[in-house]
Design a protein around this motif. Structure first.
Motif, PDB file in Angstrom:
ATOM      1  N   ARG A   1      57.838 -24.069 -30.179  1.00 38.15           N
ATOM      2  CA  ARG A   1      59.595 -24.371 -30.222  1.00 38.15           C
ATOM      3  C   ARG A   1      60.707 -23.006 -30.625  1.00 38.15           C
ATOM      4  O   ARG A   1      61.331 -23.936 -30.759  1.00 38.15           O
ATOM      5  N   GLY A   2      59.833 -21.981 -30.150  1.00 39.57           N
ATOM      6  CA  GLY A   2      60.696 -20.895 -31.067  1.00 39.57           C
ATOM      7  C   GLY A   2      60.513 -20.889 -32.434  1.00 39.57           C
ATOM      8  O   GLY A   2      61.599 -19.994 -32.662  1.00 39.57           O
ATOM      9  N   LYS A   3      60.093 -20.924 -33.376  1.00 40.59           N
ATOM     10  CA  LYS A   3      59.298 -20.880 -34.111  1.00 40.59           C
ATOM     11  C   LYS A   3      58.221 -20.539 -34.523  1.00 40.59           C
ATOM     12  O   LYS A   3      57.210 -21.076 -33.904  1.00 40.59           O
ATOM     13  N   LEU A   4      58.204 -19.480 -36.029  1.00 36.53           N
ATOM     14  CA  LEU A   4      56.240 -19.274 -36.441  1.00 36.53           C
ATOM     15  C   LEU A   4      56.374 -20.908 -37.178  1.00 36.53           C
ATOM     16  O   LEU A   4      57.312 -20.498 -38.145  1.00 36.53           O
ATOM     17  N   ARG A   5      55.225 -21.113 -37.222  1.00 32.83           N
ATOM     18  CA  ARG A   5      55.213 -22.435 -37.766  1.00 32.83           C
ATOM     19  C   ARG A   5      53.619 -22.262 -38.384  1.00 32.83           C
ATOM     20  O   ARG A   5      52.531 -21.336 -37.792  1.00 32.83           O
ATOM     21  N   VAL A   6      53.213 -22.525 -39.535  1.00 33.89           N
ATOM     22  CA  VAL A   6      52.107 -22.869 -40.097  1.00 33.89           C
ATOM     23  C   VAL A   6      51.565 -23.965 -40.580  1.00 33.89           C
ATOM     24  O   VAL A   6      52.571 -25.178 -40.785  1.00 33.89           O
ATOM     25  N   LEU A   7      49.988 -24.336 -40.024  1.00 38.87           N
ATOM     26  CA  LEU A   7      49.435 -25.769 -40.592  1.00 38.87           C
ATOM     27  C   LEU A   7      49.536 -25.916 -42.339  1.00 38.87           C
ATOM     28  O   LEU A   7      48.605 -25.217 -42.509  1.00 38.87           O
ATOM     29  N   LEU A   8      49.887 -27.552 -42.130  1.00 36.82           N
ATOM     30  CA  LEU A   8      50.017 -27.338 -43.456  1.00 36.82           C
ATOM     31  C   LEU A   8      48.953 -29.001 -43.379  1.00 36.82           C
ATOM     32  O   LEU A   8      49.974 -29.706 -42.511  1.00 36.82           O
ATOM     33  N   ILE A   9      48.685 -29.190 -44.786  1.00 37.67           N
ATOM     34  CA  ILE A   9      48.321 -30.557 -45.593  1.00 37.67           C
ATOM     35  C   ILE A   9      48.402 -31.254 -46.548  1.00 37.67           C
ATOM     36  O   ILE A   9      48.813 -30.615 -47.379  1.00 37.67           O
ATOM     37  N   GLN A  10      49.362 -32.739 -46.451  1.00 36.90           N
ATOM     38  CA  GLN A  10      49.608 -33.337 -48.169  1.00 36.90           C
ATOM     39  C   GLN A  10      48.899 -33.947 -48.493  1.00 36.90           C
ATOM     40  O   GLN A  10      48.028 -34.688 -48.104  1.00 36.90           O
ATOM     41  N   ILE A  11      48.648 -33.137 -49.647  1.00 41.62           N
ATOM     42  CA  ILE A  11      48.267 -34.534 -50.574  1.00 41.62           C
ATOM     43  C   ILE A  11      48.093 -35.353 -51.481  1.00 41.62           C
ATOM     44  O   ILE A  11      50.017 -35.217 -51.050  1.00 41.62           O
ATOM     45  N   ALA A  12      47.376 -36.249 -51.102  1.00 44.65           N
ATOM     46  CA  ALA A  12      47.171 -38.132 -51.274  1.00 44.65           C
ATOM     47  C   ALA A  12      48.050 -38.288 -52.894  1.00 44.65           C
ATOM     48  O   ALA A  12      48.258 -39.105 -53.069  1.00 44.65           O
ATOM     49  N   THR A  13      46.360 -37.620 -53.449  1.00 45.49           N
ATOM     50  CA  THR A  13      45.945 -37.725 -55.253  1.00 45.49           C
ATOM     51  C   THR A  13      46.500 -36.874 -55.962  1.00 45.49           C
ATOM     52  O   THR A  13      45.894 -35.212 -55.372  1.00 45.49           O
ATOM     53  N   GLY A  14      45.814 -36.905 -56.757  1.00 41.37           N
ATOM     54  CA  GLY A  14      46.231 -35.933 -57.953  1.00 41.37           C
ATOM     55  C   GLY A  14      47.266 -35.487 -58.465  1.00 41.37           C
ATOM     56  O   GLY A  14      48.528 -35.227 -58.294  1.00 41.37           O
ATOM     57  N   PRO A  15      47.156 -33.629 -59.257  1.00 43.51           N
ATOM     58  CA  PRO A  15      48.101 -33.202 -59.741  1.00 43.51           C
ATOM     59  C   PRO A  15      49.497 -32.759 -59.027  1.00 43.51           C
ATOM     60  O   PRO A  15      50.335 -32.870 -58.917  1.00 43.51           O
ATOM     61  N   TYR A  16      48.828 -32.768 -57.533  1.00 39.80           N
ATOM     62  CA  TYR A  16      49.430 -32.189 -56.801  1.00 39.80           C
ATOM     63  C   TYR A  16      50.008 -32.727 -55.862  1.00 39.80           C
ATOM     64  O   TYR A  16      50.824 -32.894 -54.215  1.00 39.80           O
ATOM     65  N   VAL A  17      49.977 -34.210 -55.545  1.00 34.40           N
ATOM     66  CA  VAL A  17      50.187 -35.570 -55.193  1.00 34.40           C
ATOM     67  C   VAL A  17      51.576 -35.075 -54.069  1.00 34.40           C
ATOM     68  O   VAL A  17      52.699 -34.647 -55.133  1.00 34.40           O
TER      69      VAL A  17
ATOM     70  N   LEU B   1      47.678 -25.180 -47.358  1.00 38.23           N
ATOM     71  CA  LEU B   1      46.419 -25.154 -46.849  1.00 38.23           C
ATOM     72  C   LEU B   1      45.303 -25.209 -46.551  1.00 38.23           C
ATOM     73  O   LEU B   1      45.113 -25.797 -48.192  1.00 38.23           O
ATOM     74  N   PRO B   2      44.526 -25.700 -45.699  1.00 37.51           N
ATOM     75  CA  PRO B   2      43.670 -26.127 -45.500  1.00 37.51           C
ATOM     76  C   PRO B   2      42.523 -25.382 -46.172  1.00 37.51           C
ATOM     77  O   PRO B   2      42.638 -24.333 -45.966  1.00 37.51           O
ATOM     78  N   GLY B   3      41.948 -25.615 -46.854  1.00 37.16           N
ATOM     79  CA  GLY B   3      40.820 -25.463 -47.989  1.00 37.16           C
ATOM     80  C   GLY B   3      40.292 -25.917 -48.802  1.00 37.16           C
ATOM     81  O   GLY B   3      39.905 -27.359 -49.264  1.00 37.16           O
ATOM     82  N   GLY B   4      39.197 -25.378 -49.948  1.00 36.00           N
ATOM     83  CA  GLY B   4      38.446 -25.667 -50.374  1.00 36.00           C
ATOM     84  C   GLY B   4      37.442 -24.734 -51.222  1.00 36.00           C
ATOM     85  O   GLY B   4      37.325 -23.764 -51.213  1.00 36.00           O
TER      86      GLY B   4
ATOM     87  N   LEU C   1      54.413 -26.580 -52.059  1.00 33.92           N
ATOM     88  CA  LEU C   1      53.556 -26.181 -51.911  1.00 33.92           C
ATOM     89  C   LEU C   1      52.574 -25.910 -53.409  1.00 33.92           C
ATOM     90  O   LEU C   1      53.438 -25.758 -54.103  1.00 33.92           O
ATOM     91  N   ALA C   2      51.458 -26.033 -53.051  1.00 35.16           N
ATOM     92  CA  ALA C   2      50.908 -26.675 -54.355  1.00 35.16           C
ATOM     93  C   ALA C   2      50.488 -25.222 -54.449  1.00 35.16           C
ATOM     94  O   ALA C   2      49.677 -24.265 -53.313  1.00 35.16           O
ATOM     95  N   PHE C   3      49.523 -24.932 -55.837  1.00 38.48           N
ATOM     96  CA  PHE C   3      48.680 -23.860 -55.347  1.00 38.48           C
ATOM     97  C   PHE C   3      50.104 -22.707 -55.152  1.00 38.48           C
ATOM     98  O   PHE C   3      51.354 -22.555 -56.142  1.00 38.48           O
ATOM     99  N   ASP C   4      48.876 -21.247 -54.829  1.00 36.01           N
ATOM    100  CA  ASP C   4      49.617 -20.380 -54.456  1.00 36.01           C
ATOM    101  C   ASP C   4      50.558 -20.576 -53.483  1.00 36.01           C
ATOM    102  O   ASP C   4      50.392 -18.748 -52.479  1.00 36.01           O
ATOM    103  N   HIS C   5      49.975 -21.437 -52.262  1.00 35.01           N
ATOM    104  CA  HIS C   5      50.545 -21.327 -51.026  1.00 35.01           C
ATOM    105  C   HIS C   5      51.083 -20.215 -50.693  1.00 35.01           C
ATOM    106  O   HIS C   5      51.694 -19.969 -49.180  1.00 35.01           O
TER     107      HIS C   5
END
Length: 212
Positions: A28-44, A49-52, A132-136
């Motif tokens: 829809r005319g915007k540059l977008r990035v795919l993100l996931i939302q953390i459900a638990t832990g210090p970054y709840v 970004l999807p990672g591991g 955002l979490a980490f240095d993302h």
């Protein structure tokens, strides 16, 4: 007799090695990035970004493909290594170094889904990112910078389009990524000169459709 201070041996602690995947799309005319939302832990509730972590028996590329599949449900796309990120404070849980990978996709070809560790997955406008979490945030900014620079000498933008597209659609993608308007005549002249598209002979919206 000369003496010297006895030095203690250095304590070497190896950082964890991780991968992060930076997936861009134009929606829809915007540059977008795919993100996931953390459900638990210090970054709840923060997004990431999807990672591991990289497993002992896999390469960096294999790890990037695995975490993207497991955490975003995205498979079969070409991932390009972006850069390494190793600020000592990038992860409050411990010392880590992340190697980021990036890709451009046509969002209509994918249906992202995540696993139970995450509460949501969504495309976000890179100009208006959530917490955002980490240095993302840094990784996304660097990835966008690289994307903008590659537009001038490669056909990278075509990954955001269907196989057949109009030159107006291609120009719109360039303008979205660069966040500025482009002169229509000069743009078309340049695209034709570098021979990165070809006519299909089809007509849509009163103009020829081009493809790779």
């Amino acid at each position: 007799m000369a003496t010297r201070v006895k030095q203690s041996p250095l304590k070497i602690v190896s950082p964890a090695v991780a991968v992060d995947t930076l997936i861009f799309s134009v929606i829809r005319g915007k540059l977008r990035v795919l993100l996931i939302q953390i459900a638990t832990g210090p970054y709840v509730k923060k997004w990431a970004l999807p990672g591991g972590l990289v497993m002992m028996n896999e390469s960096l590329e294999e790890a990037a493909e695995r975490v993207l599949s497991e955490k975003a449900g995205v498979d079969g796309i070409y991932l390009e290594q972006l850069s390494a990120f190793g600020d000592p404070e990038r992860d409050m849980r411990g010392r880590s170094v992340s190697v980021a990978y990036t890709a451009l996709v046509n969002s209509e070809e994918f249906s992202p889904k995540t696993n139970d560790y995450y509460s949501d997955i969504a495309w976000h406008d890179v100009a208006h990112l959530p917490p955002l979490a980490f240095d993302h945030r840094e990784i996304i900014a660097y990835g966008r910078q690289r994307l903008e620079s590659k537009l001038g000498y490669s056909n990278i933008a075509y990954a955001l389009l269907p196989r057949e597209f109009t030159l107006s659609e291609l120009q719109a993608v360039y303008e979205t990524i660069l966040s500025r308007a482009i002169d229509k005549r000069n743009f078309r002249k340049k695209i034709i000169e570098i021979k990165l598209v070809k006519e299909t002979g089809k007509v849509r919206s009163e103009e020829h459709t081009s493809e790779l």
